[in-house]
Scaffold this motif. Structure first.
Motif, PDB file in Angstrom:
ATOM      1  N   ASP A 284       0.808  -1.214   0.000  1.00 29.29           N
ATOM      2  CA  ASP A 284       0.000   0.000   0.000  1.00 29.29           C
ATOM      3  C   ASP A 284       0.843   1.267   0.000  1.00 29.29           C
ATOM      4  O   ASP A 284       0.411   2.301  -0.503  1.00 29.29           O
ATOM      5  CB  ASP A 284      -0.948   0.020   1.203  1.00 29.29           C
TER       6      ASP A 284
ATOM      7  N   LEU B 250      -3.386   5.112  -2.899  1.00 30.33           N
ATOM      8  CA  LEU B 250      -3.569   4.877  -1.464  1.00 30.33           C
ATOM      9  C   LEU B 250      -2.681   5.772  -0.604  1.00 30.33           C
ATOM     10  O   LEU B 250      -2.624   5.589   0.618  1.00 30.33           O
ATOM     11  CB  LEU B 250      -3.276   3.409  -1.137  1.00 30.33           C
TER      12      LEU B 250
ATOM     13  N   ASP C 267      -2.957   8.627   0.688  1.00 30.50           N
ATOM     14  CA  ASP C 267      -3.585   9.331   1.807  1.00 30.50           C
ATOM     15  C   ASP C 267      -4.276   8.410   2.803  1.00 30.50           C
ATOM     16  O   ASP C 267      -4.806   8.870   3.814  1.00 30.50           O
ATOM     17  CB  ASP C 267      -4.588  10.365   1.272  1.00 30.50           C
ATOM     18  N   SER C 268      -4.244   7.103   2.563  1.00 30.80           N
ATOM     19  CA  SER C 268      -4.854   6.155   3.510  1.00 30.80           C
ATOM     20  C   SER C 268      -3.889   5.905   4.664  1.00 30.80           C
ATOM     21  O   SER C 268      -2.718   6.279   4.609  1.00 30.80           O
ATOM     22  CB  SER C 268      -5.199   4.843   2.802  1.00 30.80           C
ATOM     23  N   ASP C 269      -4.385   5.243   5.700  1.00 26.21           N
ATOM     24  CA  ASP C 269      -3.539   4.943   6.859  1.00 26.21           C
ATOM     25  C   ASP C 269      -2.323   4.101   6.481  1.00 26.21           C
ATOM     26  O   ASP C 269      -1.260   4.234   7.079  1.00 26.21           O
ATOM     27  CB  ASP C 269      -4.334   4.217   7.944  1.00 26.21           C
TER      28      ASP C 269
ATOM     29  N   GLY D 113       0.157   8.150   5.287  1.00 31.65           N
ATOM     30  CA  GLY D 113      -0.282   7.532   6.538  1.00 31.65           C
ATOM     31  C   GLY D 113       0.884   6.942   7.307  1.00 31.65           C
ATOM     32  O   GLY D 113       0.980   7.069   8.529  1.00 31.65           O
TER      33      GLY D 113
END
Length: 167
Positions: free
Chosen positions: A130, A136, A138-140, A145
């Protein structure tokens, strides 16, 4: 230009993998430049056959002569088998130490070192994937993240250093 990846024929997928190989080639010649290891010839390959130095045009994934050819081939194979990720700059820095470690094993052949590297790199990427998928970020689990998680951990463990780096 780098040769077309072996075993890939025709169409858009071939063009995509040729582009990926171009990206890998640019990075592979800059990988761990403090070590001459990656420019050395493989066992059983004469020094005159191997392309020494860090010439991007010398990368040969079809018939590897040097260690950097093998790392490039591992990365290209990973990209081919993982079209959602392909290759992203920085993967070479994860793959190279794995290959270096396996290639130093006196009981392992170059082929075994390559296979072990691919297996371990694939496992590593299963947990890191990821971070290398732009959508992705800006995802955790994406790049930003992970940077935020690292920042939080650093602030907790060494607030003074964290403050210095944030300042």
């Amino acid at each position: 230009p780098a040769p077309a990846p072996a075993g890939v024929h025709g169409g858009q997928r071939s063009d995509e993998l040729e582009g990926v190989l171009g990206q890998i080639t640019k990075d592979i010649v800059r990988t761990r430049t403090e070590l001459d290891f990656f420019g050395r010839s493989l066992d059983g390959v004469s020094d005159t056959t191997a392309a020494f130095g860090r010439d991007p045009d010398s990368i040969d994934v079809a018939q590897p002569c040097c260690h950097h050819d093998v790392v490039a081939r591992v990365l290209l194979l990973y990209a081919r088998l993982n079209p959602g990720v392909l290759y992203v700059q920085g993967m070479n820095e994860l793959c190279a130490p794995l290959y270096y470690t396996f290639a130093q094993d006196p009981l392992a052949s170059d082929v075994e070192a390559e296979a072990d590297t691919f297996f371990c790199f694939s496992l590593l990427m299963a947990t890191m994937r990821d971070a290398f998928v732009k959508s992705l970020d800006d995802s955790d689990n994406g790049m930003w993240g992970r940077i935020a998680q690292f920042s939080d951990l650093l602030r907790e463990k060494d607030g003074q250093l964290w403050a210095h780096l944030e300042g």
